[in-house]
Design a protein around this motif. Structure first.
Motif, mmCIF file in Angstrom:
data_model
loop_
_atom_site.group_PDB
_atom_site.id
_atom_site.type_symbol
_atom_site.label_atom_id
_atom_site.label_comp_id
_atom_site.label_asym_id
_atom_site.label_seq_id
_atom_site.Cartn_x
_atom_site.Cartn_y
_atom_site.Cartn_z
ATOM 1 N N VAL A 49 0.837 -1.212 0.000
ATOM 2 C CA VAL A 49 0.000 0.000 0.000
ATOM 3 C C VAL A 49 0.866 1.254 0.000
ATOM 4 O O VAL A 49 0.600 2.218 -0.736
ATOM 5 C CB VAL A 49 -0.971 -0.019 1.200
ATOM 6 C CG1 VAL A 49 -1.681 1.311 1.347
ATOM 7 C CG2 VAL A 49 -1.971 -1.141 1.043
ATOM 8 N N VAL A 50 1.932 1.248 0.783
ATOM 9 C CA VAL A 50 2.818 2.418 0.841
ATOM 10 C C VAL A 50 3.510 2.645 -0.500
ATOM 11 O O VAL A 50 3.623 3.787 -0.967
ATOM 12 C CB VAL A 50 3.844 2.254 1.990
ATOM 13 C CG1 VAL A 50 4.927 3.313 1.909
ATOM 14 C CG2 VAL A 50 3.145 2.314 3.334
ATOM 15 N N ILE A 51 3.940 1.573 -1.150
ATOM 16 C CA ILE A 51 4.621 1.715 -2.442
ATOM 17 C C ILE A 51 3.664 2.253 -3.508
ATOM 18 O O ILE A 51 4.037 3.118 -4.306
ATOM 19 C CB ILE A 51 5.268 0.382 -2.867
ATOM 20 C CG1 ILE A 51 6.514 0.151 -2.031
ATOM 21 C CG2 ILE A 51 5.602 0.372 -4.347
ATOM 22 C CD1 ILE A 51 7.200 -1.149 -2.286
ATOM 23 N N TYR A 52 2.438 1.735 -3.532
ATOM 24 C CA TYR A 52 1.454 2.261 -4.491
ATOM 25 C C TYR A 52 1.228 3.751 -4.263
ATOM 26 O O TYR A 52 1.145 4.526 -5.219
ATOM 27 C CB TYR A 52 0.128 1.506 -4.368
ATOM 28 C CG TYR A 52 0.045 0.269 -5.221
ATOM 29 C CD1 TYR A 52 -0.755 0.231 -6.349
ATOM 30 C CD2 TYR A 52 0.753 -0.874 -4.893
ATOM 31 C CE1 TYR A 52 -0.848 -0.903 -7.131
ATOM 32 C CE2 TYR A 52 0.673 -2.011 -5.663
ATOM 33 C CZ TYR A 52 -0.129 -2.019 -6.786
ATOM 34 O OH TYR A 52 -0.212 -3.137 -7.553
ATOM 35 N N PHE A 53 1.102 4.154 -3.005
ATOM 36 C CA PHE A 53 0.899 5.570 -2.703
ATOM 37 C C PHE A 53 2.087 6.406 -3.142
ATOM 38 O O PHE A 53 1.920 7.478 -3.748
ATOM 39 C CB PHE A 53 0.634 5.762 -1.209
ATOM 40 C CG PHE A 53 0.491 7.190 -0.804
ATOM 41 C CD1 PHE A 53 -0.657 7.901 -1.118
ATOM 42 C CD2 PHE A 53 1.516 7.840 -0.132
ATOM 43 C CE1 PHE A 53 -0.798 9.232 -0.760
ATOM 44 C CE2 PHE A 53 1.388 9.169 0.228
ATOM 45 C CZ PHE A 53 0.230 9.869 -0.088
ATOM 46 N N LEU A 54 3.304 5.932 -2.850
ATOM 47 C CA LEU A 54 4.499 6.695 -3.223
ATOM 48 C C LEU A 54 4.663 6.794 -4.735
ATOM 49 O O LEU A 54 5.022 7.860 -5.254
ATOM 50 C CB LEU A 54 5.740 6.069 -2.587
ATOM 51 C CG LEU A 54 5.866 6.223 -1.077
ATOM 52 C CD1 LEU A 54 7.105 5.490 -0.565
ATOM 53 C CD2 LEU A 54 5.922 7.686 -0.685
#
Length: 134
Positions: A49-54
């Motif tokens: 989820v964090v990678i998609y957001f970044l």
């Protein structure tokens, strides 16, 4: 007078004989493997989820999404907007779906690997593991 540093220096010069124990791993507890793989899956889901957001934030900040929007608009006409299809809510919803699928798949894989290992131990005899004490 003897200081703490002198005592530690004396201790470091003594060679202690390290005992070595060789054990054979012949069983992996199924529920422990499932719990551990579930915890690993939670970590992978959070990272996903964090990678998609970044990635979305970087693409949005650099203006790449705006340029893709202009390109799609020139090809399909002015009525189609790429940024309305690929917005932050849509990206985060997709990331949540991927994270939930990762959670399920990794947990099931951990259970399957534990079961396969327990079956393979009957044929191979287990994994030989060595431990030493320092």
């Amino acid at each position: 007078m003897s200081t703490v540093a002198d005592k530690l220096a004396k201790k470091s010069t003594h060679k202690t004989s390290a005992k070595q124990v060789r054990l054979r791993l012949v069983y992996v507890d199924f529920w422990s493997a499932v719990k551990l793989s579930f915890l690993a899956a939670i970590a992978v889901a959070i990272v996903t989820v964090v990678i998609y957001f970044l990635v979305y934030t970087v693409l949005s900040t650099t203006g790449l999404i705006g340029q893709i929007d202009k390109f799609v608009g020139s090809l399909a006409g002015d009525g189609v907007s790429f940024s309305s299809i690929v917005g932050l809510p849509q990206v985060m919803a997709f990331a949540a779906v991927v994270a939930i699928l990762d959670l399920i798949v990794i947990t099931v894989l951990g259970a399957v690997v534990a079961g396969i290992y327990n079956l393979a131990v009957k044929v191979t005899g287990g994994l030989l593991v060595g431990f030493t004490s320092n």
